[in-house]
Write an enzyme that holds these catalytic residues in place. Structure first.
Site, PDB file in Angstrom:
ATOM      1  N   SER A 121       0.837  -1.194   0.000  1.00 21.43           N
ATOM      2  CA  SER A 121       0.000   0.000   0.000  1.00 21.43           C
ATOM      3  C   SER A 121       0.879   1.255   0.000  1.00 21.43           C
ATOM      4  CB  SER A 121      -0.976  -0.046   1.172  1.00 21.43           C
ATOM      5  OG  SER A 121      -1.951   0.953   1.068  1.00 21.43           O
ATOM      6  N   ALA A 122       0.861   2.049   1.077  1.00 24.19           N
ATOM      7  CA  ALA A 122       1.704   3.251   1.135  1.00 24.19           C
ATOM      8  C   ALA A 122       3.176   2.901   0.944  1.00 24.19           C
ATOM      9  CB  ALA A 122       1.504   3.964   2.466  1.00 24.19           C
ATOM     10  N   GLU A 193      -6.134  -5.292  -5.629  1.00 27.35           N
ATOM     11  CA  GLU A 193      -5.890  -6.002  -4.375  1.00 27.35           C
ATOM     12  C   GLU A 193      -5.661  -7.491  -4.644  1.00 27.35           C
ATOM     13  OE1 GLU A 193      -8.898  -4.975  -1.529  1.00 27.35           O
ATOM     14  OE2 GLU A 193      -7.862  -3.100  -1.089  1.00 27.35           O
TER      15      GLU A 193
END
Length: 235
Positions: A121-122, A193
Protein backbone atom coordinates in the site's frame (compact mmCIF):
# COMPACT_ATOMS: atom_id res chain seq x y z
CA UNK A 1 17.58 -4.32 -7.31
CA UNK A 2 15.09 -6.55 -5.53
CA UNK A 3 11.61 -5.21 -4.85
CA UNK A 4 8.31 -6.74 -3.77
CA UNK A 5 5.58 -4.10 -4.09
CA UNK A 6 2.26 -5.33 -2.74
CA UNK A 7 -1.10 -3.66 -3.38
CA UNK A 8 -2.73 -4.37 -0.02
CA UNK A 9 -1.97 -6.09 3.25
CA UNK A 10 -5.23 -7.95 3.78
CA UNK A 11 -7.90 -9.52 1.61
CA UNK A 12 -11.49 -9.53 2.92
CA UNK A 13 -12.09 -12.28 5.46
CA UNK A 14 -8.39 -13.09 5.84
CA UNK A 15 -5.84 -12.45 8.57
CA UNK A 16 -3.39 -9.57 8.29
CA UNK A 17 -0.67 -10.17 5.67
CA UNK A 18 -1.89 -13.73 5.21
CA UNK A 19 -2.26 -13.87 1.43
CA UNK A 20 1.22 -12.51 0.57
CA UNK A 21 3.18 -14.26 3.33
CA UNK A 22 4.54 -17.06 1.18
CA UNK A 23 5.51 -14.59 -1.54
CA UNK A 24 7.37 -12.65 1.14
CA UNK A 25 9.03 -15.87 2.32
CA UNK A 26 10.14 -16.75 -1.21
CA UNK A 27 11.40 -13.20 -1.74
CA UNK A 28 13.46 -13.12 1.48
CA UNK A 29 14.66 -16.71 1.16
CA UNK A 30 15.06 -19.62 3.55
CA UNK A 31 17.77 -18.06 5.72
CA UNK A 32 16.18 -16.09 8.61
CA UNK A 33 16.18 -12.34 7.98
CA UNK A 34 15.69 -9.66 10.64
CA UNK A 35 14.39 -6.84 8.50
CA UNK A 36 14.14 -3.16 9.33
CA UNK A 37 10.47 -2.21 9.51
CA UNK A 38 9.33 1.36 8.87
CA UNK A 39 5.90 1.82 10.54
CA UNK A 40 5.57 5.58 9.95
CA UNK A 41 2.32 5.24 7.98
CA UNK A 42 0.49 4.26 11.18
CA UNK A 43 -1.71 7.06 12.50
CA UNK A 44 -4.41 5.72 14.84
CA UNK A 45 -2.32 2.96 16.42
CA UNK A 46 1.21 2.84 17.81
CA UNK A 47 4.39 1.87 16.03
CA UNK A 48 4.87 -0.89 18.62
CA UNK A 49 1.43 -2.32 17.81
CA UNK A 50 2.22 -2.20 14.10
CA UNK A 51 5.57 -3.89 14.59
CA UNK A 52 4.00 -6.66 16.65
CA UNK A 53 1.29 -7.22 14.06
CA UNK A 54 3.84 -7.62 11.26
CA UNK A 55 6.16 -9.74 13.38
CA UNK A 56 3.38 -12.18 14.22
CA UNK A 57 2.97 -12.96 10.54
CA UNK A 58 6.69 -12.94 9.71
CA UNK A 59 7.43 -15.47 12.43
CA UNK A 60 5.18 -17.92 10.57
CA UNK A 61 7.57 -17.80 7.61
CA UNK A 62 10.83 -17.89 9.55
CA UNK A 63 11.67 -14.18 9.48
CA UNK A 64 11.27 -11.18 11.79
CA UNK A 65 11.24 -7.38 11.82
CA UNK A 66 12.46 -4.65 14.14
CA UNK A 67 10.87 -1.21 14.01
CA UNK A 68 13.01 1.75 13.07
CA UNK A 69 11.49 3.70 15.97
CA UNK A 70 13.62 1.66 18.38
CA UNK A 71 16.85 3.11 16.97
CA UNK A 72 18.46 6.31 18.24
CA UNK A 73 19.91 6.86 14.76
CA UNK A 74 17.35 6.00 12.04
CA UNK A 75 19.84 6.77 9.27
CA UNK A 76 22.33 4.26 10.63
CA UNK A 77 19.51 1.72 10.96
CA UNK A 78 18.78 2.06 7.23
CA UNK A 79 22.46 1.91 6.30
CA UNK A 80 22.90 -1.35 8.24
CA UNK A 81 19.57 -2.98 7.32
CA UNK A 82 19.55 -6.53 6.03
CA UNK A 83 16.22 -5.83 4.31
CA UNK A 84 13.83 -2.86 4.37
CA UNK A 85 10.09 -3.23 4.85
CA UNK A 86 7.68 -0.30 4.65
CA UNK A 87 4.15 -0.86 5.86
CA UNK A 88 0.92 0.65 4.63
CA UNK A 89 -1.28 3.28 6.21
CA UNK A 90 -1.32 6.98 5.39
CA UNK A 91 1.18 7.81 2.65
CA UNK A 92 1.36 11.49 3.57
CA UNK A 93 2.32 10.75 7.16
CA UNK A 94 4.80 8.11 6.01
CA UNK A 95 6.56 10.51 3.66
CA UNK A 96 6.67 13.32 6.20
CA UNK A 97 8.33 11.06 8.77
CA UNK A 98 10.74 9.62 6.22
CA UNK A 99 11.68 13.13 5.14
CA UNK A 100 12.00 14.49 8.69
CA UNK A 101 14.37 11.61 9.50
CA UNK A 102 16.41 12.04 6.32
CA UNK A 103 15.66 8.54 5.03
CA UNK A 104 14.38 8.97 1.48
CA UNK A 105 17.71 9.34 -0.32
CA UNK A 106 19.30 6.78 2.00
CA UNK A 107 16.65 4.18 1.16
CA UNK A 108 17.12 4.89 -2.54
CA UNK A 109 20.87 4.37 -2.28
CA UNK A 110 20.58 1.30 -0.04
CA UNK A 111 18.02 -0.52 -2.21
CA UNK A 112 19.80 0.42 -5.44
CA UNK A 113 22.84 -1.23 -3.87
CA UNK A 114 20.98 -4.55 -3.59
CA UNK A 115 19.18 -4.51 -0.22
CA UNK A 116 15.77 -6.21 -0.60
CA UNK A 117 12.75 -3.90 -0.25
CA UNK A 118 9.18 -4.91 0.55
CA UNK A 119 6.30 -2.47 0.69
CA UNK A 120 2.53 -2.71 0.76
CA UNK A 121 0.00 0.00 0.00
CA UNK A 122 1.70 3.25 1.14
CA UNK A 123 4.97 1.30 1.24
CA UNK A 124 4.54 0.58 -2.47
CA UNK A 125 3.66 4.20 -3.20
CA UNK A 126 6.93 5.45 -1.76
CA UNK A 127 8.95 3.17 -4.05
CA UNK A 128 7.72 5.33 -6.95
CA UNK A 129 9.08 8.72 -8.07
CA UNK A 130 6.26 10.60 -6.31
CA UNK A 131 3.50 9.96 -3.77
CA UNK A 132 0.92 11.64 -6.03
CA UNK A 133 -0.91 8.44 -7.05
CA UNK A 134 -1.81 7.53 -3.47
CA UNK A 135 -5.49 7.24 -2.51
CA UNK A 136 -4.94 8.72 0.94
CA UNK A 137 -6.17 11.97 2.45
CA UNK A 138 -3.35 14.53 2.87
CA UNK A 139 -3.57 14.69 6.66
CA UNK A 140 -0.10 16.25 7.01
CA UNK A 141 2.27 18.31 4.89
CA UNK A 142 4.87 15.90 3.43
CA UNK A 143 7.24 18.80 2.69
CA UNK A 144 7.58 17.62 -0.90
CA UNK A 145 6.07 14.95 -3.12
CA UNK A 146 9.24 13.20 -4.29
CA UNK A 147 9.90 9.82 -2.72
CA UNK A 148 12.37 6.93 -3.07
CA UNK A 149 12.25 6.63 -6.88
CA UNK A 150 13.15 2.95 -6.98
CA UNK A 151 11.05 2.41 -10.10
CA UNK A 152 10.38 4.92 -12.91
CA UNK A 153 6.61 4.41 -12.97
CA UNK A 154 3.75 5.11 -10.57
CA UNK A 155 1.60 2.64 -8.65
CA UNK A 156 -1.99 3.15 -7.58
CA UNK A 157 -2.49 0.49 -4.88
CA UNK A 158 -5.96 -0.91 -4.10
CA UNK A 159 -6.99 -0.09 -7.65
CA UNK A 160 -10.78 -0.33 -7.99
CA UNK A 161 -12.88 -0.73 -11.11
CA UNK A 162 -16.15 -0.33 -9.23
CA UNK A 163 -18.15 2.86 -9.02
CA UNK A 164 -20.05 2.55 -5.73
CA UNK A 165 -23.80 2.98 -5.90
CA UNK A 166 -25.10 6.35 -4.73
CA UNK A 167 -21.63 7.83 -5.30
CA UNK A 168 -21.61 10.73 -7.74
CA UNK A 169 -17.90 11.45 -7.58
CA UNK A 170 -15.03 10.45 -9.82
CA UNK A 171 -13.94 6.86 -10.32
CA UNK A 172 -10.37 5.75 -9.69
CA UNK A 173 -9.81 5.63 -13.45
CA UNK A 174 -10.93 9.24 -13.80
CA UNK A 175 -8.50 10.32 -11.10
CA UNK A 176 -5.61 8.47 -12.75
CA UNK A 177 -6.51 10.01 -16.10
CA UNK A 178 -6.23 13.40 -14.43
CA UNK A 179 -2.75 12.46 -13.21
CA UNK A 180 -1.50 11.29 -16.60
CA UNK A 181 -2.94 14.38 -18.27
CA UNK A 182 -0.70 16.48 -16.03
CA UNK A 183 2.21 13.98 -16.19
CA UNK A 184 2.16 12.77 -19.76
CA UNK A 185 5.45 10.84 -19.77
CA UNK A 186 4.64 8.61 -16.76
CA UNK A 187 3.03 5.17 -16.67
CA UNK A 188 0.63 4.40 -13.83
CA UNK A 189 -0.02 0.80 -12.77
CA UNK A 190 -3.46 0.24 -11.28
CA UNK A 191 -2.48 -2.55 -8.88
CA UNK A 192 -5.57 -4.47 -7.82
CA UNK A 193 -5.89 -6.00 -4.37
CA UNK A 194 -4.41 -9.47 -4.05
CA UNK A 195 -1.59 -8.67 -6.49
CA UNK A 196 2.00 -7.47 -6.30
CA UNK A 197 4.90 -6.45 -8.52
CA UNK A 198 8.22 -8.26 -8.15
CA UNK A 199 11.43 -6.79 -9.51
CA UNK A 200 14.49 -9.01 -9.66
CA UNK A 201 17.36 -7.21 -11.35
CA UNK A 202 15.94 -6.01 -14.64
CA UNK A 203 12.93 -8.35 -14.74
CA UNK A 204 9.57 -7.05 -13.53
CA UNK A 205 6.58 -9.36 -13.16
CA UNK A 206 3.07 -9.34 -11.78
CA UNK A 207 2.13 -11.90 -9.12
CA UNK A 208 -1.49 -12.73 -8.35
CA UNK A 209 -4.69 -13.96 -9.94
CA UNK A 210 -5.94 -10.56 -11.11
CA UNK A 211 -4.68 -8.36 -13.92
CA UNK A 212 -3.12 -4.92 -13.58
CA UNK A 213 -4.46 -1.90 -15.46
CA UNK A 214 -1.79 0.18 -17.18
CA UNK A 215 -2.35 3.87 -17.88
CA UNK A 216 -0.35 6.17 -20.17
CA UNK A 217 -1.39 9.50 -21.63
CA UNK A 218 -2.73 9.23 -25.18
CA UNK A 219 -3.20 5.47 -24.95
CA UNK A 220 -6.17 3.31 -24.05
CA UNK A 221 -5.73 1.62 -20.65
CA UNK A 222 -4.31 -1.88 -21.05
CA UNK A 223 -4.97 -5.00 -18.97
CA UNK A 224 -1.90 -7.15 -18.33
CA UNK A 225 -1.66 -10.45 -16.45
CA UNK A 226 1.17 -12.34 -14.81
CA UNK A 227 1.87 -13.97 -18.18
CA UNK A 228 2.66 -10.61 -19.81
CA UNK A 229 5.90 -8.66 -20.07
CA UNK A 230 6.11 -5.71 -17.66
CA UNK A 231 9.71 -4.75 -18.42
CA UNK A 232 8.65 -1.85 -20.65
CA UNK A 233 7.71 0.00 -17.45
CA UNK A 234 11.38 0.10 -16.44
CA UNK A 235 12.53 2.02 -19.53
Amino acid sequence: MRLLLISNSTNPGEAYLDYPKYNIKEFLGEKPVKALFIPYAAVTFSYNEYEEKVNDRFKEIGHSVVGIHHFDDPKKAVEEAEAIIVGGGNTWKLVRMMRDNGLIDLIHKKVKGGTPYIGWSAGSNVACPTLRTTNDMPIIDPKGFDVANLVPFQINPHYLDDHPSNHGGETREVRINEFITENQDVYVVGLREGTMLNLEGDVLKLIGKRSARIFRYGQEPEELTGKDDFNFLLK
